[in-house]
Each structure stands twice: as structure tokens, then as C-alpha cells.
Design a protein around this motif. Structure first.
Motif, PDB file in Angstrom:
ATOM      1  N   THR A 305       1.095  -0.918  -0.309  1.00 17.20           N
ATOM      2  CA  THR A 305      -0.081   0.345   0.368  1.00 17.20           C
ATOM      3  C   THR A 305       1.080   1.724  -0.114  1.00 17.20           C
ATOM      4  O   THR A 305       1.916   1.166   0.393  1.00 17.20           O
ATOM      5  CB  THR A 305      -1.658   0.030   0.962  1.00 17.20           C
ATOM      6  OG1 THR A 305      -0.020   0.299   2.351  1.00 17.20           O
ATOM      7  CG2 THR A 305      -1.827  -1.731   0.757  1.00 17.20           C
ATOM      8  N   LYS A 306       0.134   2.625   0.137  1.00 14.66           N
ATOM      9  CA  LYS A 306       1.156   3.287   0.127  1.00 14.66           C
ATOM     10  C   LYS A 306       1.463   3.261   1.492  1.00 14.66           C
ATOM     11  O   LYS A 306       2.728   4.272   1.328  1.00 14.66           O
ATOM     12  CB  LYS A 306       0.484   4.776  -0.112  1.00 14.66           C
ATOM     13  CG  LYS A 306      -1.173   4.725   0.827  1.00 14.66           C
ATOM     14  CD  LYS A 306      -1.511   6.146   1.060  1.00 14.66           C
ATOM     15  CE  LYS A 306      -2.534   6.665   2.692  1.00 14.66           C
ATOM     16  NZ  LYS A 306      -3.165   8.155   2.189  1.00 14.66           N
ATOM     17  N   TRP A 343      -0.436   4.010  -5.809  1.00 15.41           N
ATOM     18  CA  TRP A 343      -0.409   3.761  -4.555  1.00 15.41           C
ATOM     19  C   TRP A 343       1.341   4.039  -4.548  1.00 15.41           C
ATOM     20  O   TRP A 343       1.447   4.415  -3.286  1.00 15.41           O
ATOM     21  CB  TRP A 343      -0.707   2.421  -3.977  1.00 15.41           C
ATOM     22  CG  TRP A 343      -0.281   1.327  -4.966  1.00 15.41           C
ATOM     23  CD1 TRP A 343      -0.872   0.786  -5.704  1.00 15.41           C
ATOM     24  CD2 TRP A 343       1.113   1.094  -3.569  1.00 15.41           C
ATOM     25  NE1 TRP A 343       0.137  -0.500  -5.838  1.00 15.41           N
ATOM     26  CE2 TRP A 343       1.440   0.155  -6.101  1.00 15.41           C
ATOM     27  CE3 TRP A 343       1.715   1.237  -3.957  1.00 15.41           C
ATOM     28  CZ2 TRP A 343       2.094  -1.407  -4.990  1.00 15.41           C
ATOM     29  CZ3 TRP A 343       3.442   0.055  -3.645  1.00 15.41           C
ATOM     30  CH2 TRP A 343       3.161  -0.938  -3.884  1.00 15.41           C
TER      31      TRP A 343
END
Length: 464
Positions: A305-306, A343
Motif C-alpha cells: 500500500t501507500k 499507491w
């Protein structure tokens, strides 16, 4: 170097050729990943020796610190005279390679550089753009240069064969490097003397031929030279920028590296980062792999994810911060942000927010501003740099003054070229977005022919 070793280097430092999609890009990554793993298992080590120079240039001697000191000279391996590392400003570079496109500007650069993220003096953060010829919007280049971004050369053709760059002679390098500088000056209305930096395509150094070309055309610095010995897990002992007056201590992972003396020509080392492919190298089971370009960093978490991106960047940032604080770069292509990999972009922005809001001694500036600091102000603490105000090497006040305020772009209707036919483009259509003024404020029209190698201004005169 063996075929396998060449493949290994190509994957480690140059995993991006010219892919038609992000998916294709990552398929090649996966293939390259297997090569890296195999290399680690067999214990492959790349030679750090350099080839002898083909050009007629004086061989570099060991550096003498009593004869080499800023602003004219700096020994490789030398640290700033400011001894207390915690007092040093921490410099972070954001750089972007290849075309400066309208798509990248609208979707990524605009929200990064709209004033959301500030340096300690209240100025907007700024970046360096290493430009190539095809698909660059020169009107946007002019706009961002006037905002304080640095524009630098990355070659005209950006040919995908590393053998081409390895074998290129001095004249060939000059045509590529200086030719692109002429294009920027001609079509983006930027004075040529403002374009002082270079990065080699695919980080493929050209040895003494490349550095001879840079010196002959008066470039100030190169930022192509990767280093694992002073980066990666040793980022806390990172190598500071230095001049090539004398021989270097920097490792040479992508040969050929220079062996001659180039007085006053600076090297900004590209210190490797650590990615998120934990355990890929059996010798470092608790660590990721090295990557010189951010978009070559592999993130292998189950559900990345980010936050994964931010965590990776913070790990490298803190390692650098708690060490020598040699300039750390996030060197990349905007394509890393495209498509389903948004992301990447969100994590990148979260990282920038973290370091600009919570650290009052972190400066996100172009490479030329960082070099100005090490040349002329490296004995000053961060507090003293702030006290300089408009005279600081990081100040944004000068961008409201000449030559920035004198530059007129007067954008033209896009120039259209049907059936472009040269050694790199075969019967394809191309468009150019250019300024209606040159760097000398001379009015210009669309060039009669598509500008390319050997004719960087496309027939427009004067071509300075």
C-alpha cells in the motif's frame, strides 16, 4: 564482463527501457528479479576496475586535501568542514528522467509543487528534471524553470542499447549532451548557461569520453554514477559530492568509469537505496535489495500500500539522517506513478509531507542548489543557512529576478511533423510544444524539420 554479468547490471541499474504499459514494465521486473536472486546465490561480484581512457586526457592522481578544497575543488570522500553532523542541513533531491510531458505535469507534478510542501525557509520544494527530446513539452519546461526547478540534459535520443553509450566517442557524447541543452535553450527559452547538469541514459557511464565531452562543453556536474559502497546499508556513511580534479574513492558498478582528471567538474553520487524485497539476498536476510533509481526498487509485500512506500522511504531517510547526511536522492521516472500503481504516488506524497512538516532542517532542492551549498556554504549550520535569508543557496527569491523574470515563452500552436524519418524514428508522427521565443528573446516559428541528433534546432536560427 560476461553475458550474465551484463544482464545482472542491466537489471540492477537499468530496469526500464521503453515499455508500452506499466504491466509490461513489471513483467520485465519479475524476469529481472530472478537474475538478481541467481546472482546473489552464486556470489557474483562485479569488477570495480575501469577501462583505460581512449581520449587524450591526463590521468588523475591521488587527492591532496591541502591543495583541493571548495569552491573550486573537493576530494572524493571528504566531508563538509562542519564537524557536528546534527547541525548540517539534510538535503534530499527529487529528480525525474526523460520527457517532461503534459500528462505527468497535470497528474503528478502539479500537486507536488503547488506550494503544499515547503522548505524550512517557507519556499516551495523544487526538483531537477533530466530531459530527453521526444514528447517533452517545452512550454511546461519554461514554466517550471521559472518556478525554480532545474532543467538538465539526459541526451537527445536516449537509445536503448547500452553498447551504443559504452562505445560513443567524445564527439558523439557532445552531440547527445550539448545537443539536448541547445534544444532546451532554443525551445524552452532558457539561457544555455542555466543548464549545467547531465545524467547518462540507463546510468550507463561513458568513461573518459563522456566526462571529456561534459568538460569541453562547460557542464558543471554529472549525476549518473551509482554507488552501493556508500549507499544501501551504508547510506549512513554516504559519499558527498566531489570534483574530478583527482582520482575518486567511489565504487564503479557500471563501467566504464573515468580515470582522468577533470578540474572543477563535479560528481553528485547516486547513493543506492534499500528496497522492500526482504530476504532476497541470503547474505542480508533481514534487508531488502539495493536500487539506484526509486522506480527500480522492488516492493514484495503481500498487499503493498501507500504506507509500504512511505515506510521504505523513511527507512532510507532515517539511515541517512543519523549518519553523514550526504545528499540523498529519490531518482526516478514519473511512469512509476502511472495507472494501477497510484499507491506509489500516494506513499511518495505522504513521505514528503512527513519530512517537510516534522523536520526543520530538511531541504528538498534541485541538484544545482545542493552543489552550491557544498561549494560555497558547507561550513554553515542549518541555523546559519536560514539566517542568510535571500542570500541562502536554497532561497527562492532569485526566481522573481532576471534571467527568470526576463524569459518570455509565448507558446506556439503545437508543431506537427508527419512521417519523421531518421535513425531512431521511422515514418512516425510527432508533435512539439515550444515557446515562440528563444533564450535570447528572438521570435521563432516551428522548426522546418523535426529537431534531432546533428540538427538540434531543426533548422531554426540562430541555434546557440
Amino acid at each position: 564482463m560476461s553475458t550474465f554479468e551484463n544482464q545482472f547490471v542491466a537489471v540492477l541499474y537499468k530496469p526500464y527501457l521503453k515499455f508500452n504499459s506499466v504491466i509490461q514494465f513489471h513483467l520485465v521486473f519479475r524476469m529481472g528479479v530472478r537474475l538478481i536472486l541467481l546472482a546473489s546465490i552464486v556470489g557474483l561480484t562485479l569488477s570495480a576496475t575501469t577501462q583505460g581512457p581512449e581520449s587524450n586526457c591526463p590521468r588523475a592522481d591521488a587527492c591532496r586535501s591541502d591543495e583541493c578544497f571548495p569552491p573550486e575543488c573537493s576530494c572524493s570522500g571528504a566531508e563538509p568542514v562542519l564537524e557536528d553532523r546534527e547541525d548540517r542541513p539534510q538535503i534530499v533531491y527529487l529528480t525525474y528522467d526523460d520527457a517532461f510531458s503534459a500528462y505527468a505535469e497535470e497528474n503528478f507534478y502539479r500537486s507536488l509543487f503547488n506550494g503544499t510542501f515547503k522548505n524550512p525557509d517557507g519556499c516551495d520544494i523544487r526538483a531537477t528534471h533530466f530531459l530527453t527530446a521526444q514528447y517533452t513539452d517545452y512550454t511546461l519546461v519554461n514554466k517550471y524553470w521559472k518556478k525554480g526547478h532545474e532543467m538538465a540534459s539526459h541526451s537527445i535520443t536516449h537509445r536503448s542499447s547500452t553498447d551504443y553509450w559504452k562505445a560513443l566517442n567524445v564527439t558523439g557524447w557532445r552531440n547527445e549532451i550539448e545537443g539536448l541543452r541547445k534544444m532546451i535553450s532554443q525551445f524552452a527559452a532558457i539561457p544555455k548557461e542555466e543548464i549545467t547538469g547531465f545524467r547518462a541514459p540507463f546510468l550507463q557511464l561513458g568513461g573518459d569520453e563522456m566526462f571529456t565531452a561534459l568538460q569541453q562543453d562547460g557542464f558543471k556536474y554529472d549525476c549518473s554514477w551509482a554507488s552501493r559502497d556508500y549507499g544501501y546499508l551504508k547510506l549512513d556513511v554516504g559519499l558527498f559530492p566531489y570534483t574530478l580534479d583527482y582520482e575518486t574513492v567511489q565504487d564503479c558498478p557500471v563501467e566504464p568509469c573515468p580515470t582522468c582528471s577533470y578540474p572543477g567538474l563535479w560528481v553528485q553520487p547516486m547513493l543506492d537505496l534499500e528496497d522492500r524485497w526482504i530476504g532476497a539476498d541470503p547474505t542480508h536476510p533481514n534487508n531488502g535489495m539495493p536500487c539506484s533509481m526509486l522506480d527500480a526498487c522492488i516492493i514484495m509485500d503481500d498487499v503493498p500500500t501507500k504506507d509500504t512506500v512511505k515506510e521504505m522511504l523513511m527507512t532510507n531517510f532515517l539511515r541517512n539522517r543519523n549518519g553523514t547526511r550526504a545528499p540523498m536522492g529519490l531518482y526516478m521516472h514519473a511512469g512509476w506513478f502511472y495507472g494501477e500503481y497510484s499507491w506509489h504516488y500516494e506513499g511518495y506524497k505522504d513521505f514528503l509531507q512527513e519530512i517537510t512538516e516534522n523536520y526543520d532542517d530538511v531541504w528538498i532542492v534541485p541538484v544545482n542548489a545542493g552543489l552550491d551549498y557544498f561549494q560555497n556554504h558547507n561550513n554553515l549550520t542549518n541555523t546559519e543557512i536560514l539566517a542568510l535569508g535571500d542570500d541562502s543557496p536554497f532561497s527562492c527569491s532569485k526566481f522573481s529576478q532576471p534571467p527568470y523574470s526576463n524569459s518570455r515563452c509565448d507558446a506556439l500552436t503545437p508543431c506537427r511533423y508527419e512521417n519523421v524519418d531518421n535513425s531512431d524514428i521511422h515514418n512516425q508522427e510527432r508533435y512539439m510544444h515550444i515557446c515562440g521565443r528563444t533564450s535570447t528573446n528572438t521570435a521563432q516559428k516551428c522548426p522546418p524539420t523535426y529537431p534531432w541528433l546533428g540538427d538540434p534546432c531543426g533548422g531554426n536560427e540562430p541555434c546557440l
